[in-house]
Design an enzyme around this catalytic site. Structure first.
Site, PDB file in Angstrom:
ATOM      1  N   ASP A 121      40.493  42.462  38.173  1.00 32.88           N
ATOM      2  CA  ASP A 121      39.731  43.097  37.094  1.00 32.88           C
ATOM      3  C   ASP A 121      38.964  44.308  37.600  1.00 32.88           C
ATOM      4  OD1 ASP A 121      38.157  41.223  38.595  1.00 32.88           O
ATOM      5  OD2 ASP A 121      36.555  41.463  37.124  1.00 32.88           O
ATOM      6  N   GLU A 188      36.050  38.980  38.776  1.00 37.72           N
ATOM      7  CA  GLU A 188      35.053  39.128  39.844  1.00 37.72           C
ATOM      8  C   GLU A 188      33.829  39.887  39.356  1.00 37.72           C
ATOM      9  OE1 GLU A 188      32.964  41.092  43.221  1.00 37.72           O
ATOM     10  OE2 GLU A 188      33.992  42.056  41.563  1.00 37.72           O
ATOM     11  N   ASP A 214      37.584  39.489  52.425  1.00 35.85           N
ATOM     12  CA  ASP A 214      37.380  39.993  51.058  1.00 35.85           C
ATOM     13  C   ASP A 214      36.871  41.432  51.142  1.00 35.85           C
ATOM     14  OD1 ASP A 214      37.203  40.036  48.290  1.00 35.85           O
ATOM     15  OD2 ASP A 214      35.471  38.712  48.159  1.00 35.85           O
TER      16      ASP A 214
END
Ligand code: ZN
Length: 485
Positions: A121, A188, A214
């Protein structure tokens, strides 16, 4: 008297010697690594594939009813077309709506697996700023050496880059020793429920990971003051997020006869007192590791100070407290964000309310924040209510295999970069995976200059075409090196 003077002089000389010796010993780590020859890639084709994926407006809204599922379906279909080996040979699961969990089994089941995170997203374009984009936000335009569009850096370049690397490795017949997992959340930017769901699934299988990678850090160029080489910032911890509501209740009344204490006055005083009492600064943990890595790259006077924190600590804290960005890395921050009271100019309101947002350092918590607020405002009649979106993460171990091999990959792909651990002040999906590894690291292999930071969630988000190719090279090497025994 003379003797006393002589003793003092001797002590001073000793301190000076210690300070100097420490400063001289404080030098850059030996660059014992071999830069990797650049893997030849079809740079134009890479850019085209990322561009195609930037066209899907996979926006996340806090108002759930505004979320449109179609762009996510289209995005998945596009990934399936572009990466046929990944989607046919690896185990792919859809989790919690649009979360994608991909598993690449390793040869040696006894080895702990590796987990890579990214998110599908993007944040919406702020209304009214659409016209400020050089290329439309969902055009995926390739122009002037850049791929333009929302998600170009946050964080489709990472997601698509990981899949590019996996597809290429699968094509070459590569089989990892450790299992590799990819978890791509779909929300997220609004908290990461799909990531939370994937974390629960992995935990239920009894899995723990050697390391988790990440977004969160990046290759900064000209951003760390006084350091010439690029600095690869690797987040080894993440701040927490808690908001505290302060409420004062007073008797309502007419403004012609006000009492000594009013609801607005009480809350105002509380906020003033709170702002006057910042949290103590801390030079331990991620900040200390950061200073130890970048300090040796600075000029001598700075090195002298940084090598002798025992003496110059307070001076350095003063310097770091001076700018909002560095201040946020050394203490829990206090940000009053909402203030509400009153309706009519001649009526004393019964209630005044303020919300203060705190970003907590590792070591602090909702509890320590509430205790700090209570003590600072010194007004027991004000009610406090906390709402926590996440406690600060634990601090990852920089001697872990995950960190040392990540450092090697970074230095092989970006040979001039200094790798420095730091504290991620924003929030990432990795917060949901904290229990699954002692080595949770936050690093996006993309170069950023001082002007690029505003592109994050801002206008004209873009990635350099060559930079994106290096990003793919980074993941190619990462998959190879990290999956080794
Ligand atoms: Zn992101």
């Amino acid at each position: 008297m003379k003797r006393l003077f002589r003793t003092a002089l001797a002590a001073l000389a000793l301190i000076l010697v210690v300070v100097l010796v420490r400063a001289i010993q404080f030098k850059p780590a030996l660059k014992a690594f071999t830069p990797l020859a650049k893997v030849p890639l079809e740079v134009e084709a890479l850019a085209q594939r990322l561009s195609a994926n930037l066209k899907f407006p996979t926006r996340s809204y806090f108002e759930k009813e505004k979320n449109d599922p179609q762009p996510f379906r289209d995005f998945h279909a596009s990934l399936r077309r572009q990466f046929p080996l990944v989607f046919s040979r690896l185990k792919v699961q859809t989790v919690g709506g649009f979360g994608l969990l991909i598993e690449w089994p390793g040869r040696e089941a006894a080895l702990k697996p590796i987990l890579l995170l990214a998110h599908q997203d993007v944040v919406p374009v702020a209304p009214g700023t659409e016209k400020d984009w050089t290329q439309p936000a969902f055009s995926g335009a390739i122009e002037g050496g850049f791929i333009w569009g929302r998600g170009a850096i946050d964080d489709k370049s990472s997601l698509v880059g990981i899949l590019e690397a996996a597809e290429k490795k699968l094509g070459e017949g590569f089989q990892p020793a450790r299992s590799l997992f990819f978890a791509f959340g779909s929300d997220e930017e609004t908290g990461g429920e799909s990531a939370a769901e994937m974390a629960v699934m992995l935990k239920a299988r009894g899995l723990t990971f050697e390391t988790i990678l990440d977004e969160g850090g990046f290759i900064s160029e000209g951003i760390v003051p006084e350091v010439t080489p690029p600095v690869a910032l690797v987040g080894i911890a993440e701040k927490g997020y808690v908001s505290v509501t302060l409420v004062a209740n007073e008797r309502p009344g007419h403004s012609s006869t006000p009492p000594k204490k009013t609801a607005i006055g009480r809350v105002s005083r509380a906020i003033t007192r709170l702002e006057a009492r910042p949290f103590p600064a801390r030079l331990d943990g991620p900040m200390r590791s950061f200073l130890e890595k970048v300090g040796p790259e600075m000029r001598f006077s700075r090195r002298l100070a940084l090598a002798n924190l025992w003496l110059f600590g307070p001076l350095i804290v003063r310097g770091l407290s001076g700018s909002p960005a560095s201040n946020a890395s050394i203490r829990t921050t206090i940000a009053p964000t909402i203030f509400q009271s009153g309706e009519k100019e001649n009526v004393l309101p019964a209630v005044a309310r303020a919300v203060v947002n705190f970003r907590t350092m590792p070591g602090d918590s909702t509890e320590t924040v509430l205790a700090h607020v209570r003590e600072a405002i010194d007004d027991s009649a004000i009610e406090l209510m906390a709402s926590t979106h996440g406690e600060p993460s634990t601090v990852s171990d920089i001697s872990s295999l995950g960190f040392t091999r990540l450092e090697q990959v970074i230095r092989e792909i970006y040979p001039t970069a200094v790798v420095a651990p730091n504290l991620t002040v924003a929030s990432t999906d990795s917060k949901h995976y904290g229990e699954l590894s002692h080595s949770v690291l936050r690093f996006l292999p993309v170069r950023f200059g001082p002007m690029d930071l505003a592109r994050f969630h801002g206008t004209n988000e873009r990635i350099n075409v060559q930079d994106y190719a290096d990003c793919v090279r980074f993941y190619l090497r990462y998959l190879e090196l990290l999956s080794m025994p």
